[in-house]
Write a protein that holds these residues in place. Structure first.
Motif, mmCIF file in Angstrom:
data_model
loop_
_atom_site.group_PDB
_atom_site.id
_atom_site.type_symbol
_atom_site.label_atom_id
_atom_site.label_comp_id
_atom_site.label_asym_id
_atom_site.label_seq_id
_atom_site.Cartn_x
_atom_site.Cartn_y
_atom_site.Cartn_z
ATOM 1 N N LEU A 1 0.832 -1.202 0.000
ATOM 2 C CA LEU A 1 0.000 0.000 0.000
ATOM 3 C C LEU A 1 0.869 1.255 0.000
ATOM 4 C CD1 LEU A 1 -3.063 0.412 0.147
ATOM 5 C CD2 LEU A 1 -2.834 0.687 2.608
ATOM 6 N N MET A 2 1.881 1.253 0.856
ATOM 7 C CA MET A 2 2.753 2.422 0.931
ATOM 8 C C MET A 2 3.542 2.593 -0.362
ATOM 9 S SD MET A 2 1.984 3.769 3.715
ATOM 10 C CE MET A 2 3.108 5.117 3.384
ATOM 11 N N SER B 1 2.655 1.807 -3.304
ATOM 12 C CA SER B 1 1.847 2.131 -4.477
ATOM 13 C C SER B 1 1.471 3.610 -4.537
ATOM 14 C CB SER B 1 0.593 1.259 -4.508
ATOM 15 O OG SER B 1 -0.181 1.502 -3.365
ATOM 16 N N ILE B 2 1.831 4.371 -3.503
ATOM 17 C CA ILE B 2 1.533 5.802 -3.539
ATOM 18 C C ILE B 2 2.663 6.521 -4.280
ATOM 19 C CG2 ILE B 2 1.088 7.855 -2.142
ATOM 20 C CD1 ILE B 2 0.287 5.917 0.125
ATOM 21 N N PRO B 3 2.341 7.246 -5.348
ATOM 22 C CA PRO B 3 3.407 7.944 -6.083
ATOM 23 C C PRO B 3 4.128 8.933 -5.168
ATOM 24 C CG PRO B 3 1.334 8.015 -7.298
ATOM 25 C CD PRO B 3 1.028 7.479 -5.941
ATOM 26 N N GLU C 1 9.996 6.322 -10.335
ATOM 27 C CA GLU C 1 10.175 4.904 -10.577
ATOM 28 C C GLU C 1 8.823 4.240 -10.755
ATOM 29 O OE1 GLU C 1 12.313 3.954 -7.139
ATOM 30 O OE2 GLU C 1 14.037 5.133 -7.809
ATOM 31 N N ARG C 2 8.909 3.037 -11.311
ATOM 32 C CA ARG C 2 7.699 2.245 -11.452
ATOM 33 C C ARG C 2 7.101 2.027 -10.070
ATOM 34 N NH1 ARG C 2 5.660 -0.878 -15.442
ATOM 35 N NH2 ARG C 2 4.421 -2.587 -14.620
ATOM 36 N N LEU C 3 5.787 2.181 -9.978
ATOM 37 C CA LEU C 3 5.143 2.028 -8.683
ATOM 38 C C LEU C 3 5.098 0.559 -8.289
ATOM 39 C CD1 LEU C 3 2.139 4.376 -9.393
ATOM 40 C CD2 LEU C 3 4.054 4.874 -7.908
ATOM 41 N N VAL C 4 5.206 0.335 -6.976
ATOM 42 C CA VAL C 4 5.008 -1.019 -6.471
ATOM 43 C C VAL C 4 3.537 -1.337 -6.661
ATOM 44 C CG1 VAL C 4 5.039 -2.458 -4.420
ATOM 45 C CG2 VAL C 4 6.782 -0.701 -4.743
ATOM 46 N N GLN C 5 3.239 -2.493 -7.237
ATOM 47 C CA GLN C 5 1.826 -2.781 -7.348
ATOM 48 C C GLN C 5 1.491 -4.117 -6.734
ATOM 49 O OE1 GLN C 5 1.494 -2.473 -11.709
ATOM 50 N NE2 GLN C 5 0.770 -4.593 -11.652
ATOM 51 N N ILE C 6 0.362 -4.126 -6.018
ATOM 52 C CA ILE C 6 -0.123 -5.389 -5.468
ATOM 53 C C ILE C 6 -0.995 -5.992 -6.553
ATOM 54 C CG2 ILE C 6 -1.274 -6.461 -3.528
ATOM 55 C CD1 ILE C 6 -1.067 -3.805 -2.045
ATOM 56 N N PRO C 7 -0.728 -7.221 -6.986
ATOM 57 C CA PRO C 7 -1.578 -7.788 -8.030
ATOM 58 C C PRO C 7 -2.998 -8.003 -7.519
ATOM 59 C CG PRO C 7 -0.090 -9.458 -7.149
ATOM 60 C CD PRO C 7 0.321 -8.147 -6.545
ATOM 61 N N GLY C 8 -3.951 -8.051 -8.432
ATOM 62 C CA GLY C 8 -5.340 -8.357 -8.077
ATOM 63 C C GLY C 8 -6.006 -7.245 -7.309
ATOM 64 N N SER C 9 -7.121 -7.554 -6.684
ATOM 65 C CA SER C 9 -7.818 -6.548 -5.884
ATOM 66 C C SER C 9 -8.424 -7.212 -4.666
ATOM 67 C CB SER C 9 -8.889 -5.864 -6.736
ATOM 68 O OG SER C 9 -9.732 -6.829 -7.306
ATOM 69 N N ARG D 1 -2.728 -12.514 -2.943
ATOM 70 C CA ARG D 1 -2.071 -11.353 -3.539
ATOM 71 C C ARG D 1 -0.660 -11.170 -2.974
ATOM 72 N NH1 ARG D 1 -5.970 -6.359 -2.748
ATOM 73 N NH2 ARG D 1 -4.673 -5.466 -4.394
ATOM 74 N N VAL E 1 -5.756 3.126 -3.939
ATOM 75 C CA VAL E 1 -4.337 3.366 -4.256
ATOM 76 C C VAL E 1 -3.634 2.170 -4.869
ATOM 77 C CG1 VAL E 1 -3.120 5.228 -3.150
ATOM 78 C CG2 VAL E 1 -4.086 3.415 -1.744
ATOM 79 N N SER E 2 -3.877 0.974 -4.327
ATOM 80 C CA SER E 2 -3.126 -0.174 -4.849
ATOM 81 C C SER E 2 -3.559 -0.455 -6.283
ATOM 82 C CB SER E 2 -3.314 -1.397 -3.965
ATOM 83 O OG SER E 2 -4.607 -1.911 -4.075
ATOM 84 N N VAL E 3 -4.820 -0.238 -6.579
ATOM 85 C CA VAL E 3 -5.325 -0.431 -7.936
ATOM 86 C C VAL E 3 -4.852 0.726 -8.823
ATOM 87 C CG1 VAL E 3 -7.387 -0.736 -9.315
ATOM 88 C CG2 VAL E 3 -7.306 -1.628 -7.005
ATOM 89 N N ALA F 1 -2.073 2.194 -8.647
ATOM 90 C CA ALA F 1 -0.701 1.901 -9.049
ATOM 91 C C ALA F 1 -0.697 0.965 -10.252
ATOM 92 C CB ALA F 1 0.051 1.267 -7.879
ATOM 93 N N GLN F 2 -1.568 -0.041 -10.230
ATOM 94 C CA GLN F 2 -1.642 -0.964 -11.373
ATOM 95 C C GLN F 2 -1.990 -0.211 -12.657
ATOM 96 O OE1 GLN F 2 -4.689 -3.779 -10.387
ATOM 97 N NE2 GLN F 2 -3.639 -4.561 -8.587
ATOM 98 N N ASN G 1 0.853 2.182 -13.812
ATOM 99 C CA ASN G 1 1.936 1.407 -14.425
ATOM 100 C C ASN G 1 1.539 0.940 -15.821
ATOM 101 O OD1 ASN G 1 3.678 1.670 -12.297
ATOM 102 N ND2 ASN G 1 3.137 -0.282 -11.356
ATOM 103 N N ARG H 1 1.685 3.729 -18.320
ATOM 104 C CA ARG H 1 3.058 4.077 -18.730
ATOM 105 C C ARG H 1 3.660 3.029 -19.647
ATOM 106 N NH1 ARG H 1 6.312 7.247 -14.048
ATOM 107 N NH2 ARG H 1 7.975 5.837 -14.655
ATOM 108 N N SER I 1 0.438 14.092 -6.652
ATOM 109 C CA SER I 1 1.442 13.031 -6.681
ATOM 110 C C SER I 1 1.292 12.188 -7.947
ATOM 111 C CB SER I 1 1.340 12.162 -5.426
ATOM 112 O OG SER I 1 0.080 11.560 -5.341
ATOM 113 N N HIS J 1 4.024 11.850 -11.036
ATOM 114 C CA HIS J 1 4.484 10.541 -11.483
ATOM 115 C C HIS J 1 4.314 10.360 -12.992
ATOM 116 C CE1 HIS J 1 5.459 6.319 -10.922
ATOM 117 N NE2 HIS J 1 4.461 6.024 -11.732
#
Lengths: 326, 337, 309
Positions: A255-256, A258-260, A267-275, A291, B197-199, B201-202, B205, B208, B226, B230
């Motif tokens: 979560l942290m 994935s915040i730009p 850099e490429r954002l960290v992403q958690i796959p799925g939802s 996930r 937020v987590s979505v 980011a997906q 990405n 981009r 933000s 980005h």
């Protein structure tokens, strides 16, 4: 010294449907001290609003508290009849919602709404109530409060309306305020103003605040402690600085990440796959395991419980002594 | 990098909305007609393959600009030139028709942007059929499968209805539809503000990656600084219908010039937890129907003087930063600590 | 193909729609009464014990038979009795319902096509076209529907030759009732269209070069049909009643093709002479028909409106 205003023990909320029983809130444990802001953060579907509604007794049927206890000022409130709960709301628990218009009567001037609430809960004269109302409006930093006391809600901007709602929530001097996404509908600059008002009343009045939001930024700005929720459970709870700077649960870490960022390279954002899983399809074991990159054997079928790691509490098998090295 | 080809050029774009009450009410209440200058004299250009972002708070007019650029709304004044064609030039019907397929849009609300009664494959195929890009049904269905996998969905998802997907997956479907006509230019109107937020980011990405793969040009509309930092190569900050500053995002974030930009940046919650002391924010956005005279930011600006109350500041260029502020032009504003 | 059918069947079985139906006794009862009456009307020639319109089978001696009692001359038993000409009331009701339901369905279909088309155009195109359509609708609403129907009925009747009047009467009824009910459809569809047209999927379709007609038909129409279905059901009940009223007043279905309304009109002549069954049974049928269709419409509205759930 600091006493607990709110104690939530093993709170579970269930919604029976015709196919199965949904558990939007599943075994919550937390407390809020006097003068403390507890941030409850989570993505949509995490059950954070449902938890707030359960505490103030505003669950909509068929949702109901299935298990657990809620204690407010050493008094158990989860099993109270609706009528006594109605008195506690407003008097002992104040509420702030995302849309200020849902809490305000569009047909009454704000002064009248404030004095009405004050008189109902504090049993003081109309004159005194009016003075208090003006003081409250000044306290939430509404400019020219004396002149605007007779204005109607539609004559205020969104940010000003939310201040009126905060004043209304504080009218009866509650010991706990539950703020559900209070800044989500507002612009960043107005959001900053509302956050500073919330912090101020928390500091000056010693009110305990449960701040429910999806926005880590709001939490970072205001909360003393944070509870991170994922599919109805708290996965990590601790001091705000620790959660943001040293997140431990893989979900919090993701979560942290994935915040730009506002600094450095893009850099490429960290992403958690799925939802987030839907309520009718919560995986067994740790509900985050499908996930989670680090999921291993116990995660698939055993649910981790919150346990103390450093200053925080984390519900994750990665930190379990028994599994750590094996 | 060698050829910096300008793909989109927006010149003095202005849009005025008539927000008057109905005729009879105006007569009875003795009110004049009321106009809202949603967008006022906005100019910018976007280089091919880059992202330009417009950032601003609600009522700043950023979404109105987006709607005009894609052609959903006609400008009151000004011109929009995309790929060297003026999109308001009615004489070039044939060229405009071709250009149409090269401009696409991704919307804010992933729930409202897909027809709930259409299956996903039909939704994605709509641009293909409408622009007659593929001949046979077989080619269309092959292309739809390709697009689905491009955005990270499964070909079998095409048979489902939108309500069977989560917000993030729906936004992927929207992206697939936008890519179907092989556009050069995509306008993204708050594409992630309805997502977690987590979505988010997906999706960011993914956008981009797609930009790199297809050399897409983006106009990015957002209120989230933000996200803008980005995604964008250049950022335009809007306040009450005007652009007050255009700069490279890193420069903008480190060295904001315009007092409004400074205020906005100061308001962003600080995830660094540095506990820095910040200036409290003054006032709120004024009523856009009756905006302040001169520089519209002057009532909230700590550096405003008499000139700011009378004269609208013209944009000036300082080391690649475009800024519209009398204070900056006169060197009246201290550098940011 | 086969799997698709199973898939659709399972979707239907799991749908909230069916679930809410099985939980509503009123809806179930109304549905089966409507269904029975409609089936009775459709298969009237096979069900009816007598053919009331074939003079060869009529026996005047059977006139005024009371229900369930043997006729004093012929000894025949009629469930619901007979009228003055010896026609079996049960059979005339079945055949009368055919006319009533045909007029009702046809009028609603006509009103629906007209109203939905105009509503879509008004809502989507807007401007003076919208204003013109909706003002016509407003003006029409200032007259009671039945008056509008009578007016249209009168005008058309004036233009048709006498020998064709009986034949034309049914079609004139359909147009008259249909014209008096299109306004509701147009208003609801216009409102729903205004909401849908601002949704982003419509904007996306515009960007993708779809024509206005294409967007209206393929995007907006399917999304506004829910409320249309509700109005259609309630309008059906209204149309049946309107037809009965017109026929009762003598400006509707001719005695050669009697509808329920015509039957009631004929029956009321005998009300005070003791032959109550000639009017009572057609009237009860009309009541059941209109009530069950109306209740079904009410239930449908509740189901399709998430706010009321």
């Amino acid at each position: 010294m600091s006493e607990n205003i709110l104690d939530v023990i093993d709170l579970s909320v269930e919604i029976p449907t015709r196919h199965n029983i949904l558990k939007p809130v599943d075994g919550l444990n937390f407390n809020i001290k006097r003068g403390e802001i507890l941030g409850v953060v989570g993505e949509s579907g995490a059950g954070k609003s449902m938890a707030g509604n359960a505490i103030i007794g505003l669950l909509e049927r068929p949702a109901h508290i299935a298990d657990g206890e809620i204690w407010l000022n050493k008094k158990r409130i989860d099993n109270l009849p609706a009528e006594s709960m109605r008195k506690i709301r407003g008097k002992e628990i104040g509420m702030i919602f995302q849309d200020p218009l849902t809490s305000l009567n569009p047909l009454l001037p704000i002064g009248e709404q404030l004095t009405e609430t004050i008189i109902e809960h504090l049993k003081i004269s109309k004159k005194e109530a009016l003075d208090r109302a003006i003081t409250l409006l000044e306290e939430v930093r509404i400019p020219a409060a004396t002149q605007r006391i007779n204005a109607y809600p539609h004559q205020f901007s969104g940010g000003m309306r939310q201040r009126v709602v905060i004043a209304l929530a504080l009218a009866a001097e509650p010991s706990l305020v539950i703020a559900d996404e209070p800044t989500t509908a507002l612009d960043v600059s107005v959001q900053a103003q509302i956050i500073s008002v919330l912090k101020k009343i928390c500091k000056e009045r010693g009110t305990a605040i449960m701040l429910i939001t999806h926005d880590m930024g709001v939490i970072a700005e205001s909360a003393d402690r944070v509870a991170v929720m994922y599919s109805g459970q708290i996965v990590e709870i601790g001091k705000t600085y620790n959660i943001i700077k040293k997140p431990r649960h893989p979900y919090t870490v993701g979560l942290m990440g994935s915040i730009p960022a506002l600094k450095g390279d893009n850099e490429r954002l960290v992403q958690i796959p799925g939802s987030m899983p839907r309520l009718n399809n919560i995986p067994p074991g740790c509900s985050f395991h499908p996930r989670c990159e680090k999921a291993f054997e116990p995660c698939y079928n055993k649910r981790p419980l919150l346990s103390k790691i450093g200053d925080s509490k984390v519900a994750c098998w990665l930190y379990d002594e028994g599994y750590k090295n094996g | 990098m060698a050829s910096k080809n300008i793909l989109v050029k927006v010149n003095s774009l202005t849009r005025i909305f008539d927000v008057s009450k109905p005729w009879l009410n105006r007569i009875l209440e003795r009110e004049k007609k009321q106009f809202l200058r949603a967008v006022d004299d906005v100019s910018f250009s976007i280089i091919e393959g880059e992202s330009f972002a417009l950032v601003g708070e609600s009522g700043s007019g950023k979404s109105t600009v987006a709607k005009m650029v894609v052609g959903l709304l006609d400008p009151t004044k000004g011109s929009i030139i995309i790929d060297n064609i003026d999109i308001s030039d009615k004489n070039k019907k044939e060229e405009l028709r071709k250009l149409r397929a090269e401009i696409q849009m991704i919307f804010q609300d992933p729930f409202a942007s897909l027809n709930p009664r259409w299956r996903v494959d039909k939704i994605i195929a709509e641009p293909l059929k409408s622009f007659k890009l593929e001949k046979s049904e077989k080619q269309i269905s092959a292309r739809v499968d390709e697009l689905l996998s491009l955005v990270g969905l499964d070909a079998s998802d095409g048979r489902k209805f939108p309500h069977e997907f989560s917000g993030g997956q729906r936004q992927r479907i929207c992206i697939a539809r936008a890519l179907a006509s092989k556009p050069k230019f995509i306008v993204c109107d708050e594409p992630t503000s309805a997502l977690d937020v987590s979505v988010q980011a997906q999706i960011l990405n993914l956008m981009r990656d797609l930009q790199d793969e297809f050399g897409l040009t983006f106009l990015f509309i957002s209120h989230d600084l933000s996200v803008v930092r980005h995604m964008a190569n250049h950022v335009g900050v809007m306040y009450l219908g005007r652009i007050v500053e255009i700069a490279n995002p890193k420069v903008l974030f480190e060295n904001p010039q315009h007092p409004y930009t400074r205020m906005l940046l100061d308001a962003i919650p600080d995830l660094e937890m540095s506990n820095k002391e910040r200036k409290p924010i003054e006032g709120e956005i004024p009523n856009p129907i009756d905006p302040p005279s001169g520089c519209t930011f002057h009532p909230r600006c700590p550096y405003a003087d008499e000139e700011c109350k009378i004269k609208i500041p013209a944009p000036i260029n300082i080391k690649g930063i475009m800024v519209a502020c009398h204070g900056v032009a006169r060197g009246r504003i201290p550098a940011k600590q | 193909m086969f799997t698709k059918i199973i898939e659709n069947f399972q979707r239907a079985r799991n749908s909230d729609f069916l679930y809410s139906f099985t939980k509503s006794p009123v809806a179930i009862i109304s549905f089966f009464i409507s269904l029975a009456l409609i089936l009775g009307a459709i298969f009237a020639p096979f069900i009816a014990p007598h053919d009331p319109f074939n003079p060869a089978t009529l026996n005047l001696m059977n006139g005024f038979s009371a229900p369930m009692q043997p006729n004093e001359f012929t000894g025949e038993i009629f469930w619901l009795g007979t009228d003055d000409q010896g026609r079996d009331v049960f059979s005339t009701i079945l055949f009368g319902m055919r006319i009533s339901l045909f007029v009702g369905f046809a009028a609603v279909a006509f009103a629906m096509v007209l109203g939905v088309t105009l509503g879509l155009i008004a809502g989507y195109v807007g401007g003076w076209i919208d204003a013109a359509i909706m003002r016509i609708a407003d003006v029409q609403l200032t007259f009671p529907g039945i008056l509008v129907a009578m007016l249209i009925f009168g005008i058309v009747k004036g233009f048709t030759p006498i020998e064709q009047r009986d034949e034309m009467a049914i079609w004139v009824l359909i147009i008259a009732i249909g014209l008096s009910e299109w306004v509701q459809f147009a208003r609801v569809v216009r409102g729903a269209t205004l909401v849908e047209k601002n949704k982003e999927y419509v904007q996306a379709a515009r960007l993708n070069g779809r024509s206005s007609t294409g967007i209206m038909l393929s995007h907006i129409l399917p999304n506004v049909l829910g409320p249309v279905l509700v109005i259609a059901t309630i309008s059906l009940a209204l149309a049946i009643i309107a037809e009965a009223t017109l026929s009762f007043l003598g400006v509707g279905a001719p005695p050669t093709q009697p509808s329920l309304g015509t039957l009631i009109r004929i029956g009321q002549g005998f009300l005070f002479s003791g032959e109550w069954w000639i009017i009572l049974f057609p009237a009860l049928t009309l009541l059941m028909l209109a009530l069950s269709v109306n209740l079904l419409g009410d239930w449908l509205r509740d189901v399709l409106n998430p706010k009321l759930r």
